[in-house]
Scaffold this active site. Structure first.
Site, PDB file in Angstrom:
ATOM      1  N   GLU A  92       0.846  -1.198   0.000  1.00 32.17           N
ATOM      2  CA  GLU A  92       0.000   0.000   0.000  1.00 32.17           C
ATOM      3  C   GLU A  92       0.879   1.245   0.000  1.00 32.17           C
ATOM      4  O   GLU A  92       1.954   1.245   0.601  1.00 32.17           O
ATOM      5  CB  GLU A  92      -0.920  -0.003   1.230  1.00 32.17           C
ATOM      6  CG  GLU A  92      -1.948  -1.119   1.217  1.00 32.17           C
ATOM      7  CD  GLU A  92      -2.912  -1.063   2.398  1.00 32.17           C
ATOM      8  OE1 GLU A  92      -2.798  -0.120   3.213  1.00 32.17           O
ATOM      9  OE2 GLU A  92      -3.770  -1.954   2.506  1.00 32.17           O
ATOM     10  N   HIS A 131      -8.365   0.950   1.869  1.00 30.36           N
ATOM     11  CA  HIS A 131      -8.105   0.881   3.315  1.00 30.36           C
ATOM     12  C   HIS A 131      -9.031   1.832   4.087  1.00 30.36           C
ATOM     13  O   HIS A 131      -8.592   2.722   4.815  1.00 30.36           O
ATOM     14  CB  HIS A 131      -6.641   1.211   3.622  1.00 30.36           C
ATOM     15  CG  HIS A 131      -6.152   0.533   4.876  1.00 30.36           C
ATOM     16  ND1 HIS A 131      -4.885   0.044   5.012  1.00 30.36           N
ATOM     17  CD2 HIS A 131      -6.768   0.291   6.064  1.00 30.36           C
ATOM     18  CE1 HIS A 131      -4.733  -0.489   6.222  1.00 30.36           C
ATOM     19  NE2 HIS A 131      -5.857  -0.338   6.875  1.00 30.36           N
TER      20      HIS A 131
END
Length: 529
Positions: free
Chosen positions: A263, A281
């Site tokens: 990420e 997220h």
């Protein structure tokens, strides 16, 4: 001079108001955390630093933080904080472990619905001017089997909501007891059973060495054909390449992911698949959750800076500054005894008894017990801390009791842990000598005197001639050096134990070779760093 706090990330304005009401000066610089040089130049003027995920609290930053006493993370994860470096400088690191549990659980349920009814794809198609009513044939949630992997705080919330949706809920969690499972209304199962039965699989476990790729290619192949997978926990729990292949092959009907192995996820093997739903997220991203964690961290930091109270610290239990020097070696002992039991246990612990004997009974045993629980749970929950550990143990149905009594042996102070599992009891005792170093002095009924080392091997074996030579030879073949070797046995020719400190790590092939040595009953690598 009143304490000063810097808020270097975007937090609710209510957090600043709490600081001010408690007599603390506060500066709000919500973009400062993204500029490490400017943050480093400013940090020396502050006693507290309130952050979210954008600010990186590195060892270099802490070197510049001459006044810093506390770092408060508004959220659960402290991956962006160098906790060992903070501890070394006496900086308390706090988080808010339960502030976003409901929000994260709701997001998992939302993704499950989106996946079941193909809502994102249907929305895009409809807004593109198409009317593909026959293309999007979803499935009902009602009556399906929901498999919850990790039934802690968030997983329990998901399980309760699944039951409310008239689903059959099964759960895999090594620390979930049968009693707790009955209270939740779920069926406790082993992982293979869950994979074979679940129509929907939802992950709610931290990322540790034990859980990394818990849905590996091998385990994905064990799933029920047509299963759907939801991951709102941590990236890295699923082998994304293997999952993409299973989606392409039609074995897995769909997947919904909020977290990814890398990420920010600008590219990923799952992207672009017609039966995959992705969000960036967002598990904790609701206004209520962000308000809650901001208020909570402001209150915790204020209590510490104005009254010395410590709550939800990831690197120190809740004890006063006056008690710390006296309690520190016993807290370390309790934690490492728990860590020993947690690494040796072959099944989830159902009950933990901590017995205190002698002078140590006059101290704050509750803090030591919290440290013992923290050590016990850490092999599975790496980010567990001594303050949150009792709550987590209670949620998972682990019964904990403290027993105090007068000294009954040769030691001024003695701490004994009894960890009851489905496969038996693990009992280990330790003390602190006058040098201040904690050590193990008994395992079960066998006496053994060993200091804790960063890397160790624990052995149980039959007491037979030549065993030590064969064991040492196996280590020599693997070029592993022995630092110390502590032995004990119940009687000549009976049962023996060994605690061996080694330099570095033991290769897996060497452990396998040791396990095959004649007379070996158990061989476990231990980490106490």
């Amino acid at each position: 001079m009143p304490p000063r706090v810097l808020i270097s990330d975007s937090l609710s304005p209510a957090a600043a108001q709490i600081f001010r009401l408690r007599g603390i000066e506060v500066d709000c610089e919500p973009t400062l955390g993204k500029d490490s040089d400017k943050l480093a130049a400013a940090i020396g003027d502050y006693d507290g630093l309130a952050i979210r995920s954008a600010t990186k609290v590195t060892a270099d930053l802490l070197q510049r933080a001459s006044r810093l006493k506390v770092v408060g993370r508004a959220g659960v994860g402290v991956d962006n904080v160098d906790v060992p470096a903070a501890t070394a400088r006496g900086v308390i690191v706090m988080n808010t472990p339960f502030g976003n549990s409901v929000t994260a659980a709701e997001h998992a349920i939302a993704l499950m619905f989106a996946l079941a009814r193909e809502i994102p794809a249907a929305d895009a198609s409809t807004q593109a001017g198409k009317w593909e009513k026959n293309r999007f044939m979803g499935v009902e949630i009602t009556g399906k089997t929901l498999g919850v992997v990790g039934c802690g705080n968030i997983g329990s919330n998901v399980a309760e909501r699944g039951i409310g949706l008239k689903m059959r809920v099964i759960a895999f969690d090594p620390y979930l007891t049968e009693e707790r499972a009955r209270t939740l209304g779920v069926e406790k199962v082993e992982l293979d059973d869950l994979l074979a039965r679940a129509d929907f699989i939802t992950l709610h476990t931290p990322l540790t060495a034990h859980t990394k790729n818990i849905l590996s290619a091998e385990n994905i192949a064990k799933t029920k054909k047509g299963a759907r997978i939801v991951n709102c926990a941590r990236g890295g729990l699923v082998d994304e390449e293997a999952l993409r292949k299973a989606l392409d092959d039609g074995h897995i009907a769909g997947a919904a992911f909020d977290v990814f192995a890398k990420e920010p996820a600008t590219e990923n093997p799952l992207f672009g698949h017609p039966h995959v739903v992705c969000t960036p997220h967002l598990g904790a991203s609701t206004s209520e959750a962000q308000e809650k964690v901001a208020l909570q961290i402001a209150e915790q930091m204020s209590d510490y800076l104005t009254r010395g109270a410590i709550a939800n610290a990831v690197n120190f239990p809740s004890i006063t500054a006056e008690e710390a020097p006296r309690l520190k070696p016993f807290i370390e002992l309790a934690e490492k005894l728990g860590l020993f039991a947690g690494q040796v246990a072959r099944a989830g612990v159902e009950k933990l008894s901590v017995v205190y004997e002698g002078a140590v009974t006059l101290e704050k045993t509750r803090a030591m017990t919290a440290a013992a629980i923290s050590g016990l749970l850490r092999p599975i929950l790496e980010d567990i801390n001594a303050v949150a550990a009792p709550v987590v143990a209670k949620e998972r149905g682990v019964a904990v009791e403290e027993i105090t009594r007068e000294a009954q042996g040769d030691y001024e102070s003695l701490i004994t842990l009894n960890a009851l599992t489905a496969q038996g009891e693990i009992r280990v005792s330790g003390t602190v000598f006058h040098d201040g170093k904690p050590r193990i002095i008994r395992i079960g009924d066998i006496g053994v005197d060993a200091e804790f080392s960063p890397s160790m091997i624990y052995l149980t074996n039959e007491d037979r001639p030549g065993f030590i030579g064969r064991f040492a030879g196996a280590l020599g073949d693997a070029e592993v050096n022995i630092a110390t070797f502590a032995l004990g046995r119940d009687r000549p020719g009976g049962q023996a134990v060994a605690l061996v400190a080694i330099d570095g790590d033991l290769p897996a092939r060497a452990l396998s070779k040791i396990e095959r040595l004649p007379g070996v009953k158990q061989a476990v690598t231990l980490k106490f760093s």
